[in-house]
Design an enzyme around this catalytic site. Structure first.
Site, mmCIF file in Angstrom:
data_model
loop_
_atom_site.group_PDB
_atom_site.id
_atom_site.type_symbol
_atom_site.label_atom_id
_atom_site.label_comp_id
_atom_site.label_asym_id
_atom_site.label_seq_id
_atom_site.Cartn_x
_atom_site.Cartn_y
_atom_site.Cartn_z
ATOM 1 N N LEU A 141 0.820 -1.215 0.000
ATOM 2 C CA LEU A 141 0.000 0.000 0.000
ATOM 3 C C LEU A 141 0.857 1.270 0.000
ATOM 4 C CD1 LEU A 141 -2.788 -1.200 2.452
ATOM 5 C CD2 LEU A 141 -3.018 -0.802 -0.020
ATOM 6 N N ALA A 142 1.889 1.272 -0.877
ATOM 7 C CA ALA A 142 2.629 2.530 -1.083
ATOM 8 C C ALA A 142 1.842 3.332 -2.132
ATOM 9 C CB ALA A 142 4.050 2.218 -1.516
ATOM 10 N N MET B 286 1.491 3.441 -5.408
ATOM 11 C CA MET B 286 0.744 2.778 -6.484
ATOM 12 C C MET B 286 -0.361 1.885 -5.930
ATOM 13 S SD MET B 286 1.834 3.946 -9.270
ATOM 14 C CE MET B 286 1.395 2.874 -10.630
ATOM 15 N N ASN C 250 -0.480 -4.842 3.886
ATOM 16 C CA ASN C 250 0.823 -4.187 3.734
ATOM 17 C C ASN C 250 1.760 -4.739 4.790
ATOM 18 O OD1 ASN C 250 2.208 -1.884 2.241
ATOM 19 N ND2 ASN C 250 2.722 -1.416 4.373
ATOM 20 N N VAL D 192 4.647 -4.245 -4.834
ATOM 21 C CA VAL D 192 5.768 -3.968 -3.932
ATOM 22 C C VAL D 192 6.984 -3.608 -4.772
ATOM 23 C CG1 VAL D 192 4.884 -5.498 -2.142
ATOM 24 C CG2 VAL D 192 6.507 -6.396 -3.827
ATOM 25 N N SER E 207 0.997 1.731 -16.016
ATOM 26 C CA SER E 207 1.592 3.047 -16.257
ATOM 27 C C SER E 207 0.601 4.151 -15.951
ATOM 28 C CB SER E 207 2.059 3.186 -17.700
ATOM 29 O OG SER E 207 2.559 4.497 -17.887
ATOM 30 N N GLY F 26 1.555 6.470 -13.291
ATOM 31 C CA GLY F 26 1.936 7.018 -11.989
ATOM 32 C C GLY F 26 0.769 6.984 -11.026
ATOM 33 N N LYS G 191 5.583 -2.935 -21.194
ATOM 34 C CA LYS G 191 5.673 -1.809 -20.255
ATOM 35 C C LYS G 191 7.086 -1.219 -20.270
ATOM 36 C CE LYS G 191 4.946 1.126 -16.948
ATOM 37 N NZ LYS G 191 5.908 1.339 -15.989
ATOM 38 N N HIS H 117 7.447 0.819 -23.307
ATOM 39 C CA HIS H 117 6.713 2.067 -23.031
ATOM 40 C C HIS H 117 7.642 3.042 -22.292
ATOM 41 C CE1 HIS H 117 4.702 4.604 -20.055
ATOM 42 N NE2 HIS H 117 3.693 4.717 -20.908
ATOM 43 N N ASN H 118 8.317 2.552 -21.274
ATOM 44 C CA ASN H 118 9.192 3.431 -20.495
ATOM 45 C C ASN H 118 10.392 3.905 -21.319
ATOM 46 O OD1 ASN H 118 7.426 2.725 -18.478
ATOM 47 N ND2 ASN H 118 9.001 2.470 -16.924
ATOM 48 N N GLU I 72 9.176 6.578 -23.356
ATOM 49 C CA GLU I 72 8.959 7.738 -22.463
ATOM 50 C C GLU I 72 10.284 8.498 -22.262
ATOM 51 O OE1 GLU I 72 6.863 6.651 -18.752
ATOM 52 O OE2 GLU I 72 8.382 7.839 -17.710
ATOM 53 N N HIS J 78 36.971 -12.923 -40.773
ATOM 54 C CA HIS J 78 35.569 -13.117 -40.386
ATOM 55 C C HIS J 78 34.665 -13.384 -41.595
ATOM 56 C CE1 HIS J 78 36.302 -12.349 -36.226
ATOM 57 N NE2 HIS J 78 36.843 -11.169 -36.474
#
Ligand code: NBP
Length: 502
Positions: A15-16, A18, A37, A80, A134, A136, A206, A209-210, A213, A475
């Site tokens: 339960l922070a 997010m 929590n 978490v 996503s 926030g 995700k 996505h970041n 971002e 090579h």
């Protein structure tokens, strides 16, 4: 939505910021949610502070209580700290009696490789499911973009909750539907979530996505820097320009907040703008770095994403930069261009942004091959239209591009985006030239242009690289006049032995 069914619909651990916001969002939609929590006082305060949720918050002091409160199969969301804490929590849940059909949804920013591993690791004891979240704190509270991946059967149990709480877009326009408030969620519209694929697919998407971002933010900061240095306008005046840009195809959450940031006065020095009082050192938590590393490991040219990560690294070298600024010669002092350059910078920003997204989608295309996924790019662009940090009008155009052609090889090849780049590329090139001439660092603009030019080059100088590799390491090389896959080698002359000129 089960007042008549015994037991809570869903559990949530952590339960922070997010977790508490997502729990309230879930309860707003009428679900009965049991919350836990590690630090019990946090849970107690949370439940006491939120007595009037439309669903019901059931505070649980132990994991046994949480498990006992849920109907089966149990669905437990964990929010978490990403990393070892996820396994600690899952192991504790197993010890407390979680069963094989129960579903644990890791909604944190976990690395997709961890999700793939954990799904296997727990396969015969529970169903481990991954989902990116996503948007926030505010997104979690009023409608995030949710990127789920894992076993399709588990998704059936999570889908009603995820589809209810996700951000919604208008089916006609593809624009986010605003207006959610505590206790008054948005109903109707297309939810910004969809099943993306097995195991780590959701967390991979995700992560990309970041990564995107990171570039989006870097590009906007470069545009701001160019505007500032070339026009001499103040942050307050630039805020008006960004507001105006937000009414063009650049319309996005990040442009909108940029306008608000630039207009903000410094509370400590009210005559000044806050942006001028903020130290130019950007932090990072690692998802941009993961994206760049994934691109490097698969050989995909996501160069602007990598540049955006390197740019944050460069920003962190503050003391070195301050010292170097005194020693390294700059070009002659920049001449201000006045307002004439503003439109060119807007074009440069839009063209670069198209390239950054093209790279992100190209990366996910390769990930499909690497991990045997079948990602639907139209769906991914669709669920990024609302709720997330990169939400933008532009994502509707990407959705449409993949609707036109689900097998589109690269976004740059779509007719709409080809037209946009055709319209903007002259300005884009002028802006990059001006930046180079005047010594203004614009790594994301430049790398995006290099990506565009390299991608549209039928011939690159890699022939010389192959020759060099064959020279010093035997090579081998392929020939332009032989079938692909046939390799050649010659005995190159010794550079120390003089050759007769030909
Ligand atoms: P944090 O990432 O700051 O984690 C704090 C939470 O984890 C607290 O509830 C804490 O319990 C719990 N926790 C920890 Br730390 N170790 C634990 C353990 N061993 N066992 C049980 N609980 C443990 O929270 P957040 O910022 O809300 O983010 C949650 C997840 O969502 C993260 O993976 C994050 O990367 C991701 N995410 C965050 C954002 C954002 O904007 N913050 C956006 C998108 C995704 P405690 O109260 O007892 O210390």
């Amino acid at each position: 939505m089960s007042d008549n069914i015994p037991g809570a619909d869903v559990g949530l651990i952590g339960l922070a910021v997010m977790g508490r916001n997502l729990a309230l969002n879930i309860a707003d939609h009428g679900f009965k949610i049991a919350v836990f929590n590690r630090t019990t006082s946090v849970m107690r305060e949370f439940v006491v502070e939120n007595p009037d949720t439309p669903g019901q918050l059931i505070g649980c002091a132990t994991l046994n209580e949480l498990i006992g409160a849920l109907r089966k199969p149990r669905v437990i969301i964990i929010l978490v700290k990403a990393g070892a804490a996820v396994e600690t929590v899952v192991d504790q849940l197993l010890a407390a009696g979680l069963e094989r059909d129960d579903i644990v949804v890791d909604a944190g920013n976990s690395n997709w490789n961890d999700t793939i591993r954990r799904e296997k690791q727990y396969a015969d004891r529970l169903k481990f499911f991954g989902s990116g979240v996503s948007g926030g704190e505010l997104g979690a509270r009023f409608g995030p973009s949710l990127m789920p991946g894992g076993d399709p059967e588990s998704w059936k149990h999570l889908a009603p909750i995820w589809e209810a709480v996700a951000a919604k877009v208008d089916p006609a326009t593809g624009r986010p539907i605003p207006g959610a408030a505590p206790g008054k969620p948005v109903r109707g519209g297309i939810p910004c979530t969809a099943y993306l694929g097995p195991n780590g697919a959701g967390h991979y998407v995700k992560m990309v996505h970041n990564g995107i971002e990171y570039v989006d933010m870097q590009l906007i900061s470069e545009a701001y820097d160019l505007l500032r240095r070339l026009t001499g306008l103040s942050p307050g005046e630039l805020a008006a320009i960004f507001l105006q840009w937000n009414r063009t195809e650049l319309d996005s959450y990040l442009i909108e907040i940029t306008a608000a940031v630039l207009a903000q006065r410094d509370p400590a020095r009210p005559r000044k703008f806050l942006v001028d009082g903020i130290l130019d050192v950007a932090g990072q938590k690692g998802t941009g770095q993961w994206t760049a590393a994934s691109a490097l490991s698969m050989g995909i040219p996501a160069n602007s994403i990598a540049e955006a990560v390197f740019a944050r690294g460069m920003s962190a070298l503050k003391e070195e930069r301050v010292s170097a600024a005194r020693k390294l010669k700059a070009p002659p002092a920049a001449k201000k261009t006045g307002r004439t350059g503003i439109e060119a910078i807007r074009h440069a920003l839009y063209c670069s942004k198209i390239c950054a997204y093209a790279q992100g989608f190209q990366l996910m295309r390769q990930a499909c091959r690497q991990y045997n996924w079948n990602l639907d790019f139209g769906t991914i662009a669709g669920i990024w239209r609302g709720g997330c940090i990169i939400r933008a009008r532009f994502l509707q155009k990407i959705t449409e591009a993949y609707q036109r052609d689900a097998n589109l090889v690269n976004l740059l090849l779509d007719p709409y985006f080809r037209k946009q780049i055709r319209a903007g590329q002259e300005s884009w090139r002028r802006v990059v030239m001006l930046a180079a001439q005047q010594g203004i660092a614009v790594p994301a603009f430049m790398s995006a242009l290099a990506y565009y030019d390299a991608y549209r080059s039928a011939v690159l100088p890699a022939n010389l690289i192959q020759a060099q590799r064959d020279y010093f390491g035997a090579h081998t090389y392929e020939r332009t006049d032989a079938p692909r896959g046939k390799f050649f080698h010659i005995d190159w002359p010794d550079p120390n032995r003089p050759q007769r000129e030909v």
